[in-house]
Design an enzyme around this catalytic site. Structure first.
Site, PDB file in Angstrom:
ATOM      1  N   HIS A  23      43.345  21.117  12.852  1.00  0.00           N
ATOM      2  CA  HIS A  23      41.967  21.313  13.324  1.00  0.00           C
ATOM      3  C   HIS A  23      41.298  19.997  13.744  1.00  0.00           C
ATOM      4  O   HIS A  23      40.202  19.646  13.320  1.00  0.00           O
ATOM      5  CB  HIS A  23      41.116  22.159  12.381  1.00  0.00           C
ATOM      6  CG  HIS A  23      41.003  21.736  10.940  1.00  0.00           C
ATOM      7  ND1 HIS A  23      40.711  20.473  10.562  1.00  0.00           N
ATOM      8  CD2 HIS A  23      41.119  22.461   9.800  1.00  0.00           C
ATOM      9  CE1 HIS A  23      40.646  20.411   9.246  1.00  0.00           C
ATOM     10  NE2 HIS A  23      40.902  21.602   8.763  1.00  0.00           N
ATOM     11  N   HIS A  77      42.721  28.540  -3.171  1.00  0.00           N
ATOM     12  CA  HIS A  77      41.872  28.115  -2.054  1.00  0.00           C
ATOM     13  C   HIS A  77      42.036  29.083  -0.887  1.00  0.00           C
ATOM     14  O   HIS A  77      43.153  29.475  -0.542  1.00  0.00           O
ATOM     15  CB  HIS A  77      42.313  26.703  -1.661  1.00  0.00           C
ATOM     16  CG  HIS A  77      41.577  26.084  -0.523  1.00  0.00           C
ATOM     17  ND1 HIS A  77      40.279  26.383  -0.200  1.00  0.00           N
ATOM     18  CD2 HIS A  77      41.974  25.136   0.363  1.00  0.00           C
ATOM     19  CE1 HIS A  77      39.913  25.652   0.838  1.00  0.00           C
ATOM     20  NE2 HIS A  77      40.923  24.895   1.211  1.00  0.00           N
ATOM     21  N   GLU A  79      41.319  28.632   2.400  1.00  0.00           N
ATOM     22  CA  GLU A  79      41.624  28.167   3.758  1.00  0.00           C
ATOM     23  C   GLU A  79      43.006  28.659   4.182  1.00  0.00           C
ATOM     24  O   GLU A  79      43.952  28.736   3.391  1.00  0.00           O
ATOM     25  CB  GLU A  79      41.519  26.636   3.854  1.00  0.00           C
ATOM     26  CG  GLU A  79      41.455  26.187   5.306  1.00  0.00           C
ATOM     27  CD  GLU A  79      40.978  24.747   5.498  1.00  0.00           C
ATOM     28  OE1 GLU A  79      40.800  24.016   4.513  1.00  0.00           O
ATOM     29  OE2 GLU A  79      40.802  24.357   6.671  1.00  0.00           O
ATOM     30  N   ASP A  81      45.603  27.700   5.712  1.00  0.00           N
ATOM     31  CA  ASP A  81      46.893  27.030   5.552  1.00  0.00           C
ATOM     32  C   ASP A  81      47.522  27.353   4.197  1.00  0.00           C
ATOM     33  O   ASP A  81      48.714  27.122   3.997  1.00  0.00           O
ATOM     34  CB  ASP A  81      46.781  25.509   5.764  1.00  0.00           C
ATOM     35  CG  ASP A  81      45.674  24.861   4.979  1.00  0.00           C
ATOM     36  OD1 ASP A  81      44.681  25.530   4.663  1.00  0.00           O
ATOM     37  OD2 ASP A  81      45.799  23.651   4.674  1.00  0.00           O
ATOM     38  N   HIS A 143      37.710  21.310  -1.481  1.00  0.00           N
ATOM     39  CA  HIS A 143      36.671  20.929  -0.555  1.00  0.00           C
ATOM     40  C   HIS A 143      35.953  22.120   0.064  1.00  0.00           C
ATOM     41  O   HIS A 143      35.156  21.938   1.001  1.00  0.00           O
ATOM     42  CB  HIS A 143      37.288  20.045   0.557  1.00  0.00           C
ATOM     43  CG  HIS A 143      38.238  20.794   1.475  1.00  0.00           C
ATOM     44  ND1 HIS A 143      38.036  20.830   2.828  1.00  0.00           N
ATOM     45  CD2 HIS A 143      39.321  21.555   1.242  1.00  0.00           C
ATOM     46  CE1 HIS A 143      38.982  21.549   3.408  1.00  0.00           C
ATOM     47  NE2 HIS A 143      39.782  22.005   2.456  1.00  0.00           N
ATOM     48  N   ASP A 162      43.965  21.296  -2.489  1.00  0.00           N
ATOM     49  CA  ASP A 162      43.963  20.246  -1.458  1.00  0.00           C
ATOM     50  C   ASP A 162      43.763  18.837  -2.033  1.00  0.00           C
ATOM     51  O   ASP A 162      44.178  17.851  -1.414  1.00  0.00           O
ATOM     52  CB  ASP A 162      42.838  20.511  -0.450  1.00  0.00           C
ATOM     53  CG  ASP A 162      43.236  21.518   0.618  1.00  0.00           C
ATOM     54  OD1 ASP A 162      44.428  21.583   0.958  1.00  0.00           O
ATOM     55  OD2 ASP A 162      42.346  22.216   1.121  1.00  0.00           O
ATOM     56  N   TYR A 192      43.986  11.290   4.538  1.00  0.00           N
ATOM     57  CA  TYR A 192      43.606  12.641   4.109  1.00  0.00           C
ATOM     58  C   TYR A 192      42.271  12.602   3.367  1.00  0.00           C
ATOM     59  O   TYR A 192      41.368  13.406   3.623  1.00  0.00           O
ATOM     60  CB  TYR A 192      44.710  13.192   3.201  1.00  0.00           C
ATOM     61  CG  TYR A 192      44.548  14.625   2.804  1.00  0.00           C
ATOM     62  CD1 TYR A 192      45.190  15.640   3.506  1.00  0.00           C
ATOM     63  CD2 TYR A 192      43.764  14.984   1.719  1.00  0.00           C
ATOM     64  CE1 TYR A 192      45.042  16.956   3.136  1.00  0.00           C
ATOM     65  CE2 TYR A 192      43.611  16.292   1.344  1.00  0.00           C
ATOM     66  CZ  TYR A 192      44.261  17.280   2.055  1.00  0.00           C
ATOM     67  OH  TYR A 192      44.116  18.594   1.683  1.00  0.00           O
ATOM     68  N   HIS A 225      49.490  19.771  -0.267  1.00  0.00           N
ATOM     69  CA  HIS A 225      50.073  19.085   0.897  1.00  0.00           C
ATOM     70  C   HIS A 225      50.763  17.808   0.419  1.00  0.00           C
ATOM     71  O   HIS A 225      50.246  17.117  -0.460  1.00  0.00           O
ATOM     72  CB  HIS A 225      48.994  18.660   1.902  1.00  0.00           C
ATOM     73  CG  HIS A 225      48.219  19.795   2.496  1.00  0.00           C
ATOM     74  ND1 HIS A 225      48.747  20.628   3.459  1.00  0.00           N
ATOM     75  CD2 HIS A 225      46.953  20.216   2.286  1.00  0.00           C
ATOM     76  CE1 HIS A 225      47.821  21.521   3.806  1.00  0.00           C
ATOM     77  NE2 HIS A 225      46.728  21.294   3.105  1.00  0.00           N
TER      78      HIS A 225
END
Ligand code: FEO
Length: 396
Positions: A23, A77, A79, A81, A143, A162, A192, A225
């Site tokens: 993104h 989370h 999000e 991904d 986040h 994350d 990051y 990640h």
């Protein structure tokens, strides 16, 4: 090859080797989406992966156990991904329960509009899997509002979502396996943090304090990640410093230019910074990606922004960069603006307004030059760079 973190706990994520744009964030080294499988009386999957990489994740699960035997899924989370794979995984596995935070349930419901067997958990909620026990820790705005972490008590293993992540695709899974650990990885960790977590430094400081109060120890941190930390002390210390807003005697000159006049000023300012003996970096906004520039912003104490005036406004690349930077809420930095102009020269004033809106410390009214700077003006720019460095950066 099966990757085991601790007995009966496995990495079952996916590697996105060729991803170069997350993104808008330049992911020059790709990334991973880490998911984890715990083999116990209740076989538990922690997080999933991007939807298109579910086959890769499920193949890793199948090397360990038939996926249909998974009874619990923990979604740390919302999000996409990490949750994008949930619809396919849940359809195949049909888990008894899907654990998430209350805002996780709300977010997953809005995303997928499915009647899944949600169980809401809060900070301190415990879950027995049989031999192993999990505790949940809500981490709102680290986040996203829904974010939470999951702690495996018996192994002092934190599944941190994350937080502590880095975008790096690699064949290694653990921090101590990289051949040049940790310098190269450190850059990805910093990038990051700068691009994803910089706005939330205060919350990170509070989280680290809360963890200390609760006496939680981490033998291992497994983020969603990048690499898994078998030696997490160094990553915790890096986060402590970044969250506190600690800066180095380092200055960035960030600019764009139309016919090189603003560039000449930028170069003269940079020379002045170097003359003061501080670390100086010069970044052209169309040659360094903005996600790389904010990586350097993170620990810089002085930021100089240069833009020509175009049609009575800020040059578009600078306006874009300021918008991105404002969202990241940098703190603890001195700043000033400069730029050349041909007619009315509003850019410096407009940049100053943006810097003040960001609550940066504006340390000069701004350096402007009509058309092309002459040698005296360039010398004044060099002197200003030196002065600003001496007055605003410590430890030089
Ligand atoms: Fe890696 Fe906020 O998702």
């Amino acid at each position: 090859m099966v990757v085991e973190l601790v007995p009966k706990v496995y990495w079952v994520g996916a590697i996105d080797w060729t991803l170069r744009d997350f993104h808008g964030y330049l992911t020059e080294a790709g990334t991973t989406y880490n998911a984890y499988l715990i083999l116990d009386e209740h076989i538990t999957l922690i997080d999933t992966v991007k939807a298109e990489l579910v086959p890769e994740m499920m193949a890793r699960v199948a090397e360990i156990v038939p996926p249909e035997k998974i009874s619990y899924i923990v979604s740390n989370h919302v999000e996409m991904d990490h949750s994008g794979g949930l619809p396919e995984v849940i359809a195949r596995v049909r888990p008894e329960k899907v654990f998430c935070s209350p805002l996780g349930k709300a977010g997953l419901s809005r995303h997928f509009k499915q009647d899944w067997p949600f169980v809401e958990v809060k900070t301190g909620s415990d879950l027995s899997l049989g031999r192993y026990n999990l505790t949940f820790l809500e981490t709102p705005m680290l986040h996203w509002p829904d974010s939470m972490m999951t702690y495996l008590k018996e192994e002092q293993l934190l599944f941190s979502s994350d937080a502590f992540g880095a975008h790096l695709a690699s064949s290694e899974r653990f921090d101590d396996q990289l051949p040049d650990y940790p310098p190269d990885y450190f850059h990805q960790l910093k990038k990051y943090y700068a691009n994803i977590l910089m706005p939330f430094g205060t919350l990170i400081t509070q989280l680290l304090e809360k963890v200390a109060q609760l006496g939680l120890a981490f033998k291992m941190i497994a983020p969603d990640h990048g690499l898994i930390y078998r030696n997490p002390a160094w990553v915790l210390e890096a986060y402590r410093k970044w969250a506190a807003g600690e800066v180095e005697p380092k200055a960035l000159v960030i600019y764009d230019t139309m016919w090189h006049s603003t560039e000449m000023m930028a170069e003269a300012l940079t020379q002045g910074l170097m003359d003061a003996g501080v670390e100086a970096q010069l970044h052209h906004l169309r040659r360094t990606h903005y996600s790389d520039i904010v990586t350097e912003v993170l620990d810089a104490g002085l930021l100089l922004f240069g833009s020509p005036t175009l049609n009575n406004g800020i040059f578009p690349t600078m306006a874009q960069f300021l918008t991105y930077l404002k969202g990241l809420r940098p703190k603890g930095k001195a700043a000033a603006a400069f730029g050349s102009f041909g007619w009315s020269g509003e850019a410096v004033k407009l940049i100053n307004q943006e810097l003040e809106a960001m609550k940066l410390k504006v340390v000069h009214e701004g350096l402007r030059c009509k058309y092309i700077p002459d040698p005296q003006e360039l010398d004044a720019a060099r002197s200003l760079g030196e002065k600003l460095a001496r007055e605003n950066l410590k430890g030089k």
